[in-house]
Design a protein around this motif. Structure first.
Motif, PDB file in Angstrom:
ATOM      1  N   GLY A   8       0.824  -1.206   0.000  1.00  0.00           N
ATOM      2  CA  GLY A   8       0.000   0.000   0.000  1.00  0.00           C
ATOM      3  C   GLY A   8       0.851   1.247   0.000  1.00  0.00           C
ATOM      4  N   GLY A   9       0.619   2.121  -0.987  1.00  0.00           N
ATOM      5  CA  GLY A   9       1.414   3.358  -1.104  1.00  0.00           C
ATOM      6  C   GLY A   9       0.579   4.576  -0.764  1.00  0.00           C
ATOM      7  N   GLY A  10      -0.165   4.496   0.355  1.00  0.00           N
ATOM      8  CA  GLY A  10      -0.973   5.643   0.792  1.00  0.00           C
ATOM      9  C   GLY A  10      -0.311   6.325   1.987  1.00  0.00           C
ATOM     10  N   GLY A  12      -0.300   5.798   5.252  1.00  0.00           N
ATOM     11  CA  GLY A  12       0.419   4.950   6.211  1.00  0.00           C
ATOM     12  C   GLY A  12       1.611   4.259   5.567  1.00  0.00           C
ATOM     13  N   ARG A  33      -1.714   1.831  -7.380  1.00  0.00           N
ATOM     14  CA  ARG A  33      -1.621   3.107  -8.104  1.00  0.00           C
ATOM     15  C   ARG A  33      -0.167   3.543  -8.104  1.00  0.00           C
ATOM     16  NH1 ARG A  33      -6.733   4.520  -5.012  1.00  0.00           N
ATOM     17  NH2 ARG A  33      -5.578   5.635  -3.389  1.00  0.00           N
ATOM     18  N   PRO A  40      -6.697  14.499   2.152  1.00  0.00           N
ATOM     19  CA  PRO A  40      -7.224  15.713   2.791  1.00  0.00           C
ATOM     20  C   PRO A  40      -7.346  16.926   1.863  1.00  0.00           C
ATOM     21  CG  PRO A  40      -5.706  14.617   4.271  1.00  0.00           C
ATOM     22  CD  PRO A  40      -5.617  13.892   2.947  1.00  0.00           C
ATOM     23  N   VAL A  75      -2.567  -6.207  -4.781  1.00  0.00           N
ATOM     24  CA  VAL A  75      -2.518  -7.280  -3.782  1.00  0.00           C
ATOM     25  C   VAL A  75      -3.882  -7.958  -3.733  1.00  0.00           C
ATOM     26  CG1 VAL A  75      -2.057  -7.839  -1.352  1.00  0.00           C
ATOM     27  CG2 VAL A  75      -0.916  -5.870  -2.397  1.00  0.00           C
ATOM     28  N   ALA A 100      -0.615  -1.866   4.697  1.00  0.00           N
ATOM     29  CA  ALA A 100      -1.150  -0.490   4.757  1.00  0.00           C
ATOM     30  C   ALA A 100      -2.049  -0.283   3.535  1.00  0.00           C
ATOM     31  CB  ALA A 100       0.006   0.511   4.777  1.00  0.00           C
ATOM     32  N   GLY A 102      -5.273   0.380   3.383  1.00  0.00           N
ATOM     33  CA  GLY A 102      -6.480   1.194   3.531  1.00  0.00           C
ATOM     34  C   GLY A 102      -7.696   0.314   3.736  1.00  0.00           C
ATOM     35  N   PRO A 160     -14.936  14.781   5.551  1.00  0.00           N
ATOM     36  CA  PRO A 160     -14.770  15.238   4.168  1.00  0.00           C
ATOM     37  C   PRO A 160     -16.101  15.572   3.484  1.00  0.00           C
ATOM     38  CG  PRO A 160     -13.470  13.256   4.569  1.00  0.00           C
ATOM     39  CD  PRO A 160     -14.309  13.458   5.781  1.00  0.00           C
ATOM     40  N   VAL A 284      -0.916  -1.008   9.624  1.00  0.00           N
ATOM     41  CA  VAL A 284      -1.082   0.393  10.048  1.00  0.00           C
ATOM     42  C   VAL A 284      -2.245   1.034   9.291  1.00  0.00           C
ATOM     43  CG1 VAL A 284       1.402   0.608  10.515  1.00  0.00           C
ATOM     44  CG2 VAL A 284       0.520   1.354   8.304  1.00  0.00           C
ATOM     45  N   ASP A 286      -5.875   2.643   8.042  1.00  0.00           N
ATOM     46  CA  ASP A 286      -7.293   2.273   7.939  1.00  0.00           C
ATOM     47  C   ASP A 286      -7.518   0.764   7.868  1.00  0.00           C
ATOM     48  OD1 ASP A 286      -7.763   4.950   7.923  1.00  0.00           O
ATOM     49  OD2 ASP A 286      -8.525   5.071   5.867  1.00  0.00           O
ATOM     50  N   SER A 287      -6.477  -0.013   7.503  1.00  0.00           N
ATOM     51  CA  SER A 287      -6.632  -1.480   7.378  1.00  0.00           C
ATOM     52  C   SER A 287      -6.812  -2.168   8.709  1.00  0.00           C
ATOM     53  CB  SER A 287      -5.363  -2.106   6.775  1.00  0.00           C
ATOM     54  OG  SER A 287      -5.278  -1.853   5.435  1.00  0.00           O
ATOM     55  N   LYS A 298     -10.641   6.744  12.471  1.00  0.00           N
ATOM     56  CA  LYS A 298      -9.465   6.428  11.653  1.00  0.00           C
ATOM     57  C   LYS A 298      -9.069   7.682  10.897  1.00  0.00           C
ATOM     58  CE  LYS A 298     -10.181   1.593  11.361  1.00  0.00           C
ATOM     59  NZ  LYS A 298     -10.245   0.372  10.611  1.00  0.00           N
ATOM     60  N   CYS A 336      -8.736  17.806  12.987  1.00  0.00           N
ATOM     61  CA  CYS A 336      -9.145  18.031  11.601  1.00  0.00           C
ATOM     62  C   CYS A 336      -9.347  19.520  11.372  1.00  0.00           C
ATOM     63  CB  CYS A 336     -10.448  17.255  11.352  1.00  0.00           C
ATOM     64  SG  CYS A 336     -11.094  17.524   9.716  1.00  0.00           S
TER      65      CYS A 336
HETATM   66  C1  LIG Z   1     -11.408  13.092   1.346  1.00  0.00           C
HETATM   67  C2  LIG Z   1     -10.683  12.707   2.606  1.00  0.00           C
HETATM   68  C3  LIG Z   1     -10.213  13.698   3.459  1.00  0.00           C
HETATM   69  C4  LIG Z   1      -9.534  13.355   4.623  1.00  0.00           C
HETATM   70  N1  LIG Z   1      -9.067  14.334   5.442  1.00  0.00           N
HETATM   71  C5  LIG Z   1      -8.344  14.014   6.528  1.00  0.00           C
HETATM   72  C6  LIG Z   1      -7.796  15.036   7.369  1.00  0.00           C
HETATM   73  O1  LIG Z   1      -8.008  16.233   7.134  1.00  0.00           O
HETATM   74  N2  LIG Z   1      -7.036  14.653   8.424  1.00  0.00           N
HETATM   75  C7  LIG Z   1      -6.769  13.327   8.698  1.00  0.00           C
HETATM   76  O2  LIG Z   1      -6.049  13.021   9.661  1.00  0.00           O
HETATM   77  N3  LIG Z   1      -7.297  12.332   7.936  1.00  0.00           N
HETATM   78  C8  LIG Z   1      -8.075  12.651   6.863  1.00  0.00           C
HETATM   79  N4  LIG Z   1      -8.590  11.669   6.087  1.00  0.00           N
HETATM   80  C9  LIG Z   1      -8.352  10.249   6.446  1.00  0.00           C
HETATM   81  C10 LIG Z   1      -7.041   9.751   5.865  1.00  0.00           C
HETATM   82  O3  LIG Z   1      -6.907  10.120   4.527  1.00  0.00           O
HETATM   83  C11 LIG Z   1      -6.964   8.236   6.005  1.00  0.00           C
HETATM   84  O4  LIG Z   1      -7.137   7.896   7.359  1.00  0.00           O
HETATM   85  C12 LIG Z   1      -5.609   7.737   5.505  1.00  0.00           C
HETATM   86  O5  LIG Z   1      -5.518   7.937   4.111  1.00  0.00           O
HETATM   87  C13 LIG Z   1      -5.380   6.267   5.840  1.00  0.00           C
HETATM   88  O6  LIG Z   1      -4.132   5.894   5.347  1.00  0.00           O
HETATM   89  P1  LIG Z   1      -3.867   4.402   4.822  1.00  0.00           P
HETATM   90  O7  LIG Z   1      -2.457   4.371   4.395  1.00  0.00           O
HETATM   91  O8  LIG Z   1      -4.344   3.451   5.821  1.00  0.00           O
HETATM   92  O9  LIG Z   1      -4.836   4.245   3.575  1.00  0.00           O
HETATM   93  P2  LIG Z   1      -4.796   4.991   2.168  1.00  0.00           P
HETATM   94  O10 LIG Z   1      -4.240   6.362   2.302  1.00  0.00           O
HETATM   95  O11 LIG Z   1      -6.161   4.830   1.627  1.00  0.00           O
HETATM   96  O12 LIG Z   1      -3.774   4.134   1.321  1.00  0.00           O
HETATM   97  C14 LIG Z   1      -4.040   2.840   0.864  1.00  0.00           C
HETATM   98  C15 LIG Z   1      -3.076   2.546  -0.272  1.00  0.00           C
HETATM   99  O13 LIG Z   1      -3.185   1.177  -0.641  1.00  0.00           O
HETATM  100  C16 LIG Z   1      -3.315   1.073  -2.045  1.00  0.00           C
HETATM  101  N5  LIG Z   1      -4.131  -0.122  -2.304  1.00  0.00           N
HETATM  102  C17 LIG Z   1      -5.425  -0.330  -1.979  1.00  0.00           C
HETATM  103  N6  LIG Z   1      -5.818  -1.564  -2.369  1.00  0.00           N
HETATM  104  C18 LIG Z   1      -4.733  -2.137  -2.949  1.00  0.00           C
HETATM  105  C19 LIG Z   1      -4.505  -3.415  -3.530  1.00  0.00           C
HETATM  106  N7  LIG Z   1      -5.444  -4.354  -3.595  1.00  0.00           N
HETATM  107  N8  LIG Z   1      -3.269  -3.674  -4.023  1.00  0.00           N
HETATM  108  C20 LIG Z   1      -2.281  -2.758  -3.956  1.00  0.00           C
HETATM  109  N9  LIG Z   1      -2.452  -1.527  -3.409  1.00  0.00           N
HETATM  110  C21 LIG Z   1      -3.656  -1.227  -2.911  1.00  0.00           C
HETATM  111  C22 LIG Z   1      -4.008   2.370  -2.472  1.00  0.00           C
HETATM  112  O14 LIG Z   1      -3.743   2.678  -3.823  1.00  0.00           O
HETATM  113  C23 LIG Z   1      -3.349   3.356  -1.529  1.00  0.00           C
HETATM  114  O15 LIG Z   1      -2.128   3.798  -2.055  1.00  0.00           O
HETATM  115  C24 LIG Z   1      -9.311  11.996   4.936  1.00  0.00           C
HETATM  116  C25 LIG Z   1      -9.780  10.998   4.082  1.00  0.00           C
HETATM  117  C26 LIG Z   1     -10.459  11.344   2.937  1.00  0.00           C
HETATM  118  C27 LIG Z   1     -10.927  10.248   2.042  1.00  0.00           C
END
Ligand SMILES: Cc1cc2nc3c(=O)[nH]c(=O)nc-3n(C[C@H](O)[C@H](O)[C@H](O)COP(=O)(O)OP(=O)(O)OC[C@H]3O[C@@H](n4cnc5c(N)ncnc54)[C@H](O)[C@@H]3O)c2cc1C
Length: 388
Positions: A8-10, A12, A33, A40, A75, A100, A102, A160, A284, A286-287, A298, A336
């Protein structure tokens, strides 16, 4: 050096990779991606304050800046001792694994008639296109809502939606066509946004009245249709364009595998983010499932704390750090900067306080400034501020 694979390249995953590299681990990030999406600040795409290019960072640029390897693949399954990719198949070549990925979203009947700004970035682009068409037409009904997940209350994402609603309101006012549009808010819970505290609820109510936004709350959603939303009591909310953010659900690759998980499909982790009972796998963001108070949520900043702790805790296991493992629980708060287009409000909640501080005008520019800082600091072009 030990090999760490980050799935996961988000928010976390990238933070974990950056901090793992500080300990010189051999790090590979695998993501579907090829860009890092900064959720945000993506709320401004529909109102044209930001372009898609402004809210992404190509992962190859991050990989070059921090010295990790990037592989683009999807994945399909994560198990205790392996993971399966769409193109490369099953892999076991890691000493540590960090999940990570999501979260997924709950599927409601008729969900295909709605657009979420919290899922696949393409949906935000489609929403922006539809909004543009209605603006050109000059009138319409716009509905904004979010749902809950009784199996995982912390997976509700409402902030959001409020931000988009207030930004669209302001955008239409700037275009001098607001009076031709009906803006509607809906949510099945009786007090949406209540985890931000009573003051936030009162302020939201006041804003809705001031801006002439209709609100339907406390009634379950039965179905979405092409022209609206049906509620359990038979009410139909008419809508030409519906933004709906369903509550989060466990990631399909996690659900398909054998990692310990909650009923909703979130990975069960220790407070150190090590997956329960699996020595070398961490999760780490949202997962994973979250311990803590009722109002916990989250959030991106918590995903980053978990990621930094994970890097430290792995380094500790490898004898590269001294001390006790780090835990996320003491960092649970809601922070936030809620944008309203022409200002904002700083929402903060911890065990002692719940406040919403109005920040007219400056709030908007603070969030814009944060977006710039975030991009540049992730690329290592400017120093990181402690804890940010
Ligand atoms: C519109 C919006 C606004 C927000 N604003 C705030 C804010 O102001 N402050 C705050 O603290 N939080 C905010 N959040 C929450 C925050 O963005 C999330 O909590 C955070 O992105 C979680 O990080 P993560 O790495 O767990 O997931 P993500 O950031 O969602 O990353 C998941 C990654 O996994 C990759 N992925 C998914 N499925 C697969 C797969 N099957 N194979 C390979 N790769 C995959 C995705 O491409 C992505 O790169 C906001 C969320 C949204 C949607």
């Amino acid at each position: 050096m030990k090999k760490v694979v980050v799935l996961g390249g988000g928010i976390g995953g990238i933070e974990a990779a950056i901090f793992l590299r500080k300990y010189k681990f051999d790090v590979e990030v695998i993501s579907d991606r090829d860009y890092f999406y900064i959720y945000p600040i993506s709320i401004w795409i529909p109102t044209k304050e930001k372009k898609f290019q402004d809210v992404i960072i190509p992962i190859k640029d991050l990989a070059n800046a921090h010295g990790f390897k990037f592989t683009q693949d999807k994945v399909l399954k994560v198990d205790r001792d392996s993971f399966t990719l769409e193109k490369a198949g099953e892999r076991k070549d890691f000493d540590y694994l960090v999940v990570a990925l999501g979260q997924d979203k709950l599927k409601h009947k008729g969900i295909e008639y709605t657009y979420s700004i919290c899922g696949n970035p393409n949906e935000t682009l489609k929403y922006a296109e539809k909004l543009d068409q209605l603006v050109k037409k000059g009138h319409g009904k716009l509905a904004f809502g979010f749902g809950g997940n009784p199996k995982a209350k912390e997976a509700v994402r409402g902030g959001p939606v409020f931000e988009l609603l207030f930004n669209v309101d302001y955008y239409l006012r700037k275009l001098k066509i607001r009076e031709n549009f009906e803006l509607i808010f809906f949510a099945p819970m009786p007090k949406p946004g209540e985890r931000l505290g009573e003051n936030a609820l009162k302020m939201m109510d006041m804003m809705f009245k001031k801006l002439n936004i209709k609100s339907y709350t406390g009634k379950k959603i039965t179905e979405f249709t092409q022209d609206g939303i049906l509620l359990e009591d038979g009410t139909k909310i008419e809508s030409d364009l519906t933004c709906f953010v369903p509550a989060g659900d466990g990631h399909p690759a996690v659900k398909s595998g054998n990692l310990p998980q909650t009923e909703a499909g979130f990975i069960v982790v220790e407070l150190t983010n090590q997956v329960k009972g699996v020595e070398n796998v961490y999760a780490v963001g949202d997962s994973c499932s979250l311990e803590g108070p009722d109002w916990k949520a989250k959030q991106g900043h918590l995903a980053e704390v978990m990621a930094r702790n994970t890097a430290y805790n792995i380094a500790l296991k490898e004898g590269l750090e001294k001390g006790n493992p780090k835990t996320y629980i003491e960092h649970i708060n809601i922070l936030c900067l809620m944008d309203m287009g022409n200002g904002g409000g700083l929402a903060y909640r911890d065990n002692k306080r719940a406040l919403l501080l109005p920040l007219p005008i400056i709030g908007h520019w603070m969030k814009k400034g944060w977006g710039l800082y975030y991009k540049l600091s992730k690329l290592g072009k400017i120093p990181r501020l402690p804890g940010m």
